[in-house]
Design a protein around this motif. Structure first.
Motif, PDB file in Angstrom:
ATOM      1  N   TYR A  27       8.363  31.417  68.621  1.00 40.92           N
ATOM      2  CA  TYR A  27       9.822  31.413  68.750  1.00 40.92           C
ATOM      3  C   TYR A  27      10.249  32.175  70.006  1.00 40.92           C
ATOM      4  O   TYR A  27       9.568  33.095  70.472  1.00 40.92           O
ATOM      5  CB  TYR A  27      10.464  32.067  67.533  1.00 40.92           C
ATOM      6  N   LEU A  70      15.783  31.390  60.196  1.00 36.87           N
ATOM      7  CA  LEU A  70      15.642  29.935  60.175  1.00 36.87           C
ATOM      8  C   LEU A  70      16.974  29.207  60.149  1.00 36.87           C
ATOM      9  O   LEU A  70      17.024  27.992  60.280  1.00 36.87           O
ATOM     10  CB  LEU A  70      14.799  29.528  58.963  1.00 36.87           C
ATOM     11  N   ASN A  72      19.051  27.270  58.854  1.00 37.33           N
ATOM     12  CA  ASN A  72      19.301  26.224  57.844  1.00 37.33           C
ATOM     13  C   ASN A  72      20.748  25.714  57.861  1.00 37.33           C
ATOM     14  O   ASN A  72      21.392  25.610  56.829  1.00 37.33           O
ATOM     15  CB  ASN A  72      18.962  26.748  56.436  1.00 37.33           C
ATOM     16  N   THR A  74      23.033  22.568  58.532  1.00 37.94           N
ATOM     17  CA  THR A  74      22.941  21.123  58.657  1.00 37.94           C
ATOM     18  C   THR A  74      24.068  20.496  57.877  1.00 37.94           C
ATOM     19  O   THR A  74      24.795  21.167  57.162  1.00 37.94           O
ATOM     20  CB  THR A  74      21.581  20.606  58.154  1.00 37.94           C
ATOM     21  N   GLY A 110      11.792  19.996  59.778  1.00 35.80           N
ATOM     22  CA  GLY A 110      12.853  20.994  59.761  1.00 35.80           C
ATOM     23  C   GLY A 110      14.033  20.490  58.960  1.00 35.80           C
ATOM     24  O   GLY A 110      15.170  20.505  59.417  1.00 35.80           O
ATOM     25  N   ALA A 112      15.584  21.601  56.328  1.00 35.59           N
ATOM     26  CA  ALA A 112      16.532  22.568  55.753  1.00 35.59           C
ATOM     27  C   ALA A 112      16.882  22.183  54.317  1.00 35.59           C
ATOM     28  O   ALA A 112      16.001  21.923  53.506  1.00 35.59           O
ATOM     29  CB  ALA A 112      17.769  22.696  56.642  1.00 35.59           C
ATOM     30  N   ASP A 143       9.683  21.631  55.851  1.00 40.57           N
ATOM     31  CA  ASP A 143      10.297  22.835  56.399  1.00 40.57           C
ATOM     32  C   ASP A 143       9.364  23.997  56.065  1.00 40.57           C
ATOM     33  O   ASP A 143       8.476  23.867  55.208  1.00 40.57           O
ATOM     34  CB  ASP A 143      11.694  23.068  55.796  1.00 40.57           C
ATOM     35  N   CYS A 212      13.749  15.333  64.237  1.00 41.40           N
ATOM     36  CA  CYS A 212      13.580  16.796  64.315  1.00 41.40           C
ATOM     37  C   CYS A 212      14.720  17.330  65.163  1.00 41.40           C
ATOM     38  O   CYS A 212      14.595  17.499  66.363  1.00 41.40           O
ATOM     39  CB  CYS A 212      12.223  17.140  64.912  1.00 41.40           C
ATOM     40  N   ASN A 214      17.512  19.915  66.531  1.00 40.01           N
ATOM     41  CA  ASN A 214      17.886  21.314  66.759  1.00 40.01           C
ATOM     42  C   ASN A 214      16.917  22.278  66.084  1.00 40.01           C
ATOM     43  O   ASN A 214      17.303  23.311  65.551  1.00 40.01           O
ATOM     44  CB  ASN A 214      19.317  21.567  66.274  1.00 40.01           C
ATOM     45  N   THR A 215      15.627  21.900  66.093  1.00 43.19           N
ATOM     46  CA  THR A 215      14.573  22.785  65.599  1.00 43.19           C
ATOM     47  C   THR A 215      13.725  23.307  66.743  1.00 43.19           C
ATOM     48  O   THR A 215      13.401  24.490  66.795  1.00 43.19           O
ATOM     49  CB  THR A 215      13.689  22.038  64.575  1.00 43.19           C
ATOM     50  N   TYR A 218      14.400  26.627  68.977  1.00 42.56           N
ATOM     51  CA  TYR A 218      14.087  28.004  68.595  1.00 42.56           C
ATOM     52  C   TYR A 218      12.679  28.412  69.009  1.00 42.56           C
ATOM     53  O   TYR A 218      12.273  29.534  68.765  1.00 42.56           O
ATOM     54  CB  TYR A 218      14.259  28.168  67.086  1.00 42.56           C
TER      55      TYR A 218
END
Length: 612
Positions: A27, A70, A72, A74, A110, A112, A143, A212, A214-215, A218
């Motif tokens: 990350y 994380l 989450n 969405t 990812g 969420a 996830d 995937c 906006n994962t 990070y």
């Protein structure tokens, strides 16, 4: 100080990986440190070392920390224009290129709380129809956050969480149960949830669509490259839309052009780049030695070769076509010596002129793999077309040799192996899904049985309590009836007393006014009405000192206050006044206290009499 903080932060990350199996090394450090720092600020902790000690003591803090890291965040159909493009321009073509009845495999990485996963399901169900969707589609949602996965498996959302959906989709895809919207169970079976660490765990393979969103943002650049390599491996691909990667608005892939090419950069939709397959060996060039001494032998070797082969000279004229090539492509003797562009073989089964130009420009053999060749009887063969440029000793181009290598058997074997692997994989996945559903069902049945037993006991206890309450209510009702009778009796007595008191005041020949401790008028008899011209209903509840009458009421304050305070029991005062007829009079005002049953002074009685 910054160096100490960085060292403490790295120790904290190592502790998280060792104790909970979360590896955050990939990350972005600034973003990760900012999110962890938010937890420190909320808890009032000054350093990462103290926070590590806090985690060892308070196990529940791990979940709060991971939720903070994380995020989450969405929603259903987030960025609707991008979903519209995917549904209109990408998915239909992807489905058309797939053989009828073959599985459609999707990975939601990812995922969420599951909103994006169920968005994919709704989109595919609308395009394919519910029946085809249930038969063909498998959606794998993963996830690293177990808490988010548990929520996603429930497929249950509040009214606020589904506010992005229109009423038609809500009614079609959700059931309203106990005030929450639950995704349809028959479509829910197509979705399999599981934990997957994009950095460590193996990717899901043979995918048609990978979502995937906006994962990747990070992760740092090195981790992104590693994950994208796994995504590239996981996707099917023909470079035309099969094997599609759908990212979020913050993710660009500008530095990964060798893996993915944009289909629509605005909406972050990318297609897998298919690398060239194995290269076929170059056909033999001009021979030396004995072959040069026996041209007939060389011609026979070319003529009887099992590999169809033609030679085109530098002017684009067909110079040679061996026996196998003539049979396969219907070339007769008159075609030799004609321009290649005039012959069917120049464009069927592949565009040869472009390949010949490419081979000469790059000065190397060019291979076009798995070219489909259909015969009139309906039979289909697959060929690898190898175009090798031919040069003389001075590297001057003489022409090109084109070989057609039959790879039909190999492709069919690969297809059979792939189909078998998919069937085994599908069977394993379905078995795993069935096991999970069976285990979940058993747990739910056991839980329901326990809840029923508990409910039965609670109902029995509640019934006993209700019987007791019924008896108490009956007793209370009788008491209330008795109290009500007493109140009625006292009410009648009070009405009698009020009538008596009003009669007494009315019979007085002097004006009588009763005020409370706030000097608000409580009673005003007829004589007072006659003296000052105001009716009782006009002054009832109003402040005495605020009344506009011929009596200087402000001067009564010095008489009333001592009487209320208990300093005197009776006091008189003679005031100049003007009655309602405008006549000047002398008015004697006598002030006595109004005493309640508790001997507390609740107000005063003012007697007003005109002096003769």
């Amino acid at each position: 100080m910054t160096g100490e903080a960085d060292a403490g932060f790295e120790d904290l990350l190592a502790f998280l990986q060792q104790s909970r199996g979360f590896d955050f090394s990939g990350y972005k450090r600034a973003s990760l440190m900012r999110r962890v720092g938010r937890r420190l600020q909320m808890l009032g902790i000054g350093s990462f070392e103290e926070y590590k000690d806090y985690l060892e003591v308070h196990q529940a803090e791990f979940a709060l920390l991971f939720n903070t890291i994380l995020i989450n965040v969405t929603s259903f159909f987030r960025d609707p224009e991008a979903w519209d493009y995917l549904a209109g321009a990408v998915v239909p073509g992807m489905l058309e290129r797939k053989p009828t009845g073959t599985p459609v495999r999707v990975w939601s990485a990812g995922c969420a709380a599951g909103q994006e996963t169920y968005t994919i399901a709704m989109m595919l169900a609308e395009i394919m129809g519910w029946e085809a969707f249930r038969e063909r589609v498998k959606i794998y949602a993963t996830d690293v956050d177990e808490e988010a996965l548990a929520q996603a498996r429930q497929a249950s959302y509040s009214a606020k969480e589904v506010e992005m959906l229109d009423a038609e989709r809500l009614e079609r895809y959700f059931d309203l149960i106990n005030g929450r919207y639950v995704f349809r169970s028959d479509l829910r079976r197509a979705v399999i949830f599981g934990r997957n660490d994009l950095m460590e765990d193996a990717p899901i393979s043979r995918l048609d669509l990978l979502v995937c969103r906006n994962t990747l943002m990070y992760f740092n650049a090195e981790a992104q490259a590693r994950i994208l390599g796994r995504f590239h491996f996981a996707l099917n691909g023909d470079g035309k839309g099969n094997g599609t990667l759908f990212l979020g608005r913050a993710e660009m892939l500008l530095t990964h052009a060798r893996l993915f090419v944009p289909l629509e950069l605005k909406y972050r939709v990318f297609a897998k780049v298919v690398p060239p397959s194995r290269r076929a060996p170059l056909p033999p060039a001009a021979d030396n030695g004995e072959m040069n001494e026996n041209p007939r032998l060389r011609d026979l070797a070319l003529e009887e070769s099992p590999v169809p082969r033609i030679v085109v000279d530098a002017d684009g004229v067909l110079a040679i076509a061996n026996a196998r090539a003539r049979v396969l492509f219907s070339i007769n003797a008159k075609d030799v010596g004609r321009p290649l562009k005039d012959l069917e073989i120049s464009y069927r089964p592949a565009e040869l002129r472009a390949l010949i130009e490419q081979a000469h420009a790059e000065r190397r053999a060019v291979t076009l793999t798995s070219v489909e060749r259909r015969f009139p009887n309906g039979e289909v063969h697959f060929l690898d077309v190898v175009v090798a440029p031919l040069f003389d000793d001075g590297q001057k181009p003489l022409g090109a040799a084109v070989s057609f290598i039959d790879v039909t058997r190999a492709i069919r074997l690969q297809e059979e192996v792939r189909r078998s692997q998919e069937e085994v994989q599908t069977a394993n996945e379905e078995l795993q899904s069935s096991n999970e559903e069976l285990q979940t069902t058993n747990e739910e049945l056991q839980s329901s049985n326990e809840e029923l037993e508990t409910t039965n006991e609670e109902l029995q206890s509640t019934n006993e309590e209700l019987e007791t309450m019924n008896e108490e209510l009956q007793s209370t009702n009788e008491e209330l009836q008795t109290v009500n009778e007493e109140l009625r009796t006292r009410s009648e007595e009070l009405n009698h007393l009020n009538g008596f008191f009003s009669s007494v005041l009315a019979s007085l020949s002097t004006g009588a006014v009763v005020v409370n401790r706030n000097l608000d008028v409580l009673m005003w008899n007829h004589r007072a009405e006659d003296m000052w011209g105001l009716r009782a209903d006009e002054v009832q509840g109003k402040g005495l000192l605020n009344l506009d009458i011929g009596l200087p009421v402000a001067e009564l304050r010095t008489v009333i206050r001592p009487c209320l305070a208990g300093e005197i029991d009776r006091q008189e005062v003679l005031l100049d006044a003007v009655n309602r007829r405008g006549k000047k009079i002398k008015c004697r005002v006598t002030c006595t206290p109004l005493v309640a049953g508790s001997k507390k002074r609740e107000g005063v009685i003012l007697m007003m009499e005109e002096e003769a």
